[in-house]
Enzyme design. Structure first.
Site, PDB file in Angstrom:
ATOM      1  N   ARG A  91     -22.899  21.762  26.428  1.00 33.52           N
ATOM      2  CA  ARG A  91     -24.409  20.951  27.087  1.00 33.52           C
ATOM      3  C   ARG A  91     -24.123  20.550  28.476  1.00 33.52           C
ATOM      4  O   ARG A  91     -25.090  20.444  28.964  1.00 33.52           O
ATOM      5  CB  ARG A  91     -24.015  20.139  25.549  1.00 33.52           C
ATOM      6  N   ASP A 151     -23.365  14.281  14.612  1.00 37.56           N
ATOM      7  CA  ASP A 151     -22.233  15.611  14.644  1.00 37.56           C
ATOM      8  C   ASP A 151     -21.193  14.751  13.470  1.00 37.56           C
ATOM      9  O   ASP A 151     -20.205  15.240  12.342  1.00 37.56           O
ATOM     10  CB  ASP A 151     -20.842  15.481  15.932  1.00 37.56           C
ATOM     11  N   ARG A 154     -22.127  15.869  10.201  1.00 34.20           N
ATOM     12  CA  ARG A 154     -22.148  17.109   9.523  1.00 34.20           C
ATOM     13  C   ARG A 154     -20.398  16.965   9.755  1.00 34.20           C
ATOM     14  O   ARG A 154     -20.018  17.466   8.453  1.00 34.20           O
ATOM     15  CB  ARG A 154     -22.858  18.190  10.879  1.00 34.20           C
ATOM     16  N   HIS A 178     -20.198  14.108  23.378  1.00 34.84           N
ATOM     17  CA  HIS A 178     -21.276  14.677  21.611  1.00 34.84           C
ATOM     18  C   HIS A 178     -20.919  16.682  22.337  1.00 34.84           C
ATOM     19  O   HIS A 178     -22.109  17.022  23.269  1.00 34.84           O
ATOM     20  CB  HIS A 178     -22.733  14.634  21.990  1.00 34.84           C
TER      21      HIS A 178
HETATM   22  P1  NAD Z   1     -38.013  22.408  23.946  1.00 36.12           P
HETATM   23  O1  NAD Z   1     -37.280  23.140  24.999  1.00 36.12           O
HETATM   24  O2  NAD Z   1     -38.415  23.014  22.563  1.00 36.12           O
HETATM   25  O3  NAD Z   1     -38.824  20.960  24.017  1.00 36.12           O
HETATM   26  C1  NAD Z   1     -38.077  20.600  25.301  1.00 36.12           C
HETATM   27  C2  NAD Z   1     -39.715  19.465  26.139  1.00 36.12           C
HETATM   28  O4  NAD Z   1     -39.427  18.890  26.738  1.00 36.12           O
HETATM   29  C3  NAD Z   1     -40.753  20.868  26.023  1.00 36.12           C
HETATM   30  O5  NAD Z   1     -42.265  20.237  25.224  1.00 36.12           O
HETATM   31  C4  NAD Z   1     -41.257  20.466  27.877  1.00 36.12           C
HETATM   32  O6  NAD Z   1     -42.595  20.670  28.201  1.00 36.12           O
HETATM   33  C5  NAD Z   1     -40.555  19.233  27.580  1.00 36.12           C
HETATM   34  N1  NAD Z   1     -40.565  18.478  29.278  1.00 36.12           N
HETATM   35  C6  NAD Z   1     -39.637  19.638  30.294  1.00 36.12           C
HETATM   36  N2  NAD Z   1     -39.378  18.681  31.077  1.00 36.12           N
HETATM   37  C7  NAD Z   1     -40.584  17.296  30.971  1.00 36.12           C
HETATM   38  C8  NAD Z   1     -41.174  16.294  31.993  1.00 36.12           C
HETATM   39  N3  NAD Z   1     -40.115  16.339  33.358  1.00 36.12           N
HETATM   40  N4  NAD Z   1     -41.247  15.531  31.144  1.00 36.12           N
HETATM   41  C9  NAD Z   1     -41.893  15.507  30.546  1.00 36.12           C
HETATM   42  N5  NAD Z   1     -41.654  16.457  29.623  1.00 36.12           N
HETATM   43  C10 NAD Z   1     -40.820  17.471  29.804  1.00 36.12           C
HETATM   44  O7  NAD Z   1     -36.238  21.600  23.910  1.00 36.12           O
HETATM   45  P2  NAD Z   1     -35.864  20.929  22.301  1.00 36.12           P
HETATM   46  O8  NAD Z   1     -34.916  22.131  21.103  1.00 36.12           O
HETATM   47  O9  NAD Z   1     -36.103  20.255  21.840  1.00 36.12           O
HETATM   48  O10 NAD Z   1     -34.369  19.967  23.335  1.00 36.12           O
HETATM   49  C11 NAD Z   1     -34.588  18.758  23.407  1.00 36.12           C
HETATM   50  C12 NAD Z   1     -33.342  18.623  24.037  1.00 36.12           C
HETATM   51  O11 NAD Z   1     -32.333  17.852  22.778  1.00 36.12           O
HETATM   52  C13 NAD Z   1     -32.764  19.617  24.749  1.00 36.12           C
HETATM   53  O12 NAD Z   1     -31.215  19.027  25.423  1.00 36.12           O
HETATM   54  C14 NAD Z   1     -31.104  19.390  23.613  1.00 36.12           C
HETATM   55  O13 NAD Z   1     -29.964  19.986  24.323  1.00 36.12           O
HETATM   56  C15 NAD Z   1     -31.344  18.214  22.936  1.00 36.12           C
HETATM   57  N6  NAD Z   1     -30.816  17.969  21.751  1.00 36.12           N
HETATM   58  C16 NAD Z   1     -29.576  16.702  21.261  1.00 36.12           C
HETATM   59  C17 NAD Z   1     -29.095  17.453  20.343  1.00 36.12           C
HETATM   60  C18 NAD Z   1     -28.593  15.806  19.682  1.00 36.12           C
HETATM   61  O14 NAD Z   1     -27.435  15.924  19.407  1.00 36.12           O
HETATM   62  N7  NAD Z   1     -28.200  14.844  20.905  1.00 36.12           N
HETATM   63  C19 NAD Z   1     -28.529  17.735  19.525  1.00 36.12           C
HETATM   64  C20 NAD Z   1     -30.250  19.215  19.863  1.00 36.12           C
HETATM   65  C21 NAD Z   1     -30.803  19.676  20.661  1.00 36.12           C
END
Ligand code: NAD
Length: 317
Positions: A91, A151, A154, A178
């Site tokens: 991450r 987490d 989980r 995380h």
């Molecule tokens: P994804 O690629 O499916 O979606 C990301 C979205 O962000 C896309 O639609 C993209 O167009 C948009 N985007 C990118 N740059 C942008 C900007 N400048 N302004 C507005 N929109 C923008 O990715 P995802 O699978 O949805 O994951 C998103 C984030 O969530 C990642 O960083 C991932 O690691 C994180 N995540 C966090 C957890 C957690 O427990 N916190 C769990 C899973 C994923």
């Protein structure tokens, strides 16, 4: 809350954002949901798709694709925008790219006059929450990250399986980053009213510390396993975001291991955001619960803290 109507602006309509939106619709979590994304067409398509499910839900939610000006009267801005992990990527490796993304988002939200609560899910979530705090200038209580909420869920699921107890009766938490340095403070884990250490002691033939260590390791590596299997993780985090949003709207005073800014707890400096049990209500991150950690657990927390602080410093924000 600023309004009678409960309004959320979701920035980032990818897999995580839309898993949250879908759960929010099915749980009638708000009255108005605005979808914002760099990819405007995608946000429009997602809004259409969700609206077509409206008549099958019990919700009368208003859902539409919008822009940052829609944040003006929003109660909560949920940020899920940015890049996600590729197989075997950490991450932390996303930090530089997602900081750039947040530099294009947070100031625009603030310029709208937004005066609500930021809820961040983008990884590395603890540092992105701190970035949001720094870029927004908001009070720390109003900047929350999902932290180790997922987490912890989980962990409870796996412990429920192991002890054959409803996960909702297991009070055990994952704390820290995380990410790879997160850990379970077992001294604080309780099954209903019985400490898990007592469970091990009283039935040592059946329950073993080695097996609990394997469970905490499985929790730490769960995202890597899911990403290898299906590309990314999203349902669990979408539902976790929903729970935190509900705690805010309903002024629940519920406890989640959100990413929150330390206020001197554990003898650590005040500026790092890290996953720790926190009471969440309509004011946001209301109260951090400082745990009575054993010395080895405190060491692990400090290690996590240092990783998060050093990584934040490396981006020269
Ligand atoms: P994804 O690629 O499916 O979606 C990301 C979205 O962000 C896309 O639609 C993209 O167009 C948009 N985007 C990118 N740059 C942008 C900007 N400048 N302004 C507005 N929109 C923008 O990715 P995802 O699978 O949805 O994951 C998103 C984030 O969530 C990642 O960083 C991932 O690691 C994180 N995540 C966090 C957890 C957690 O427990 N916190 C769990 C899973 C994923």
């Amino acid at each position: 809350m600023a309004n009678i109507k409960r309004k959320i602006v979701l920035v980032g309509t990818g897999m995580v954002g839309m898993s949250f939106a879908y759960a929010a619709l099915n749980q009638s979590i708000c009255d108005e949901l605005v979808l914002v994304d760099l990819n405007i067409e995608r946000a429009k398509g997602e809004a259409m798709d969700l609206n077509h499910g409206l008549s099958f839900s019990s919700s009368s939610m208003k859902i539409y694709a919008g822009d940052y000006c829609d944040c003006t009267d929003a109660d909560i801005v949920v940020i899920c925008a940015g890049v996600n992990q590729k197989p075997d990527e950490t991450r932390l490796s996303l930090l530089q790219r997602n900081t750039k993304v947040f530099e294009s988002i947070v100031p625009r939200v603030v310029s709208s006059g937004f005066d609500g609560i930021f809820l961040v899910a983008t990884n590395p979530v603890d540092i992105m929450t701190r970035v949001t705090y720094e870029l927004s200038g908001f009070n720390a209580a109003k900047v929350i990250g999902t932290g180790t909420t997922l987490d912890t869920a989980r962990l409870r699921y796996l412990l429920g399986d192991y002890f054959e107890v409803d996960p909702r009766n297991i009070h055990a938490y994952v704390i820290g980053e995380h990410g790879d340095s997160e850990f379970v403070p077992w001294s604080q884990a309780i099954l209903g009213v019985k400490p898990i250490y007592d469970m091990l002691h009283d039935d040592s033939q059946r329950y073993k510390m080695d097996e609990l260590k394997k469970i905490s390791n499985d929790v730490r590596t769960a995202a890597y396993e899911i990403i290898r299997a299906k590309g990314s993780t999203y349902y669990g985090i979408g539902m976790a975001i929903c729970k935190i949003v509900r705690a805010i709207f309903h002024n629940e005073n519920s406890i989640y291991t959100t990413s929150v800014r330390l206020r001197g707890e554990y003898g650590l400096r005040k500026d790092v955001f890290i996953g720790n049990p926190c009471i969440i209500n309509s004011g946001g991150a209301n109260r951090i619960l400082e745990l009575n950690l054993m010395s080895d657990e405190l060491e692990k927390l400090k290690k996590s803290y240092e990783i998060l602080d050093e990584s934040f410093t490396s981006i020269n924000l």
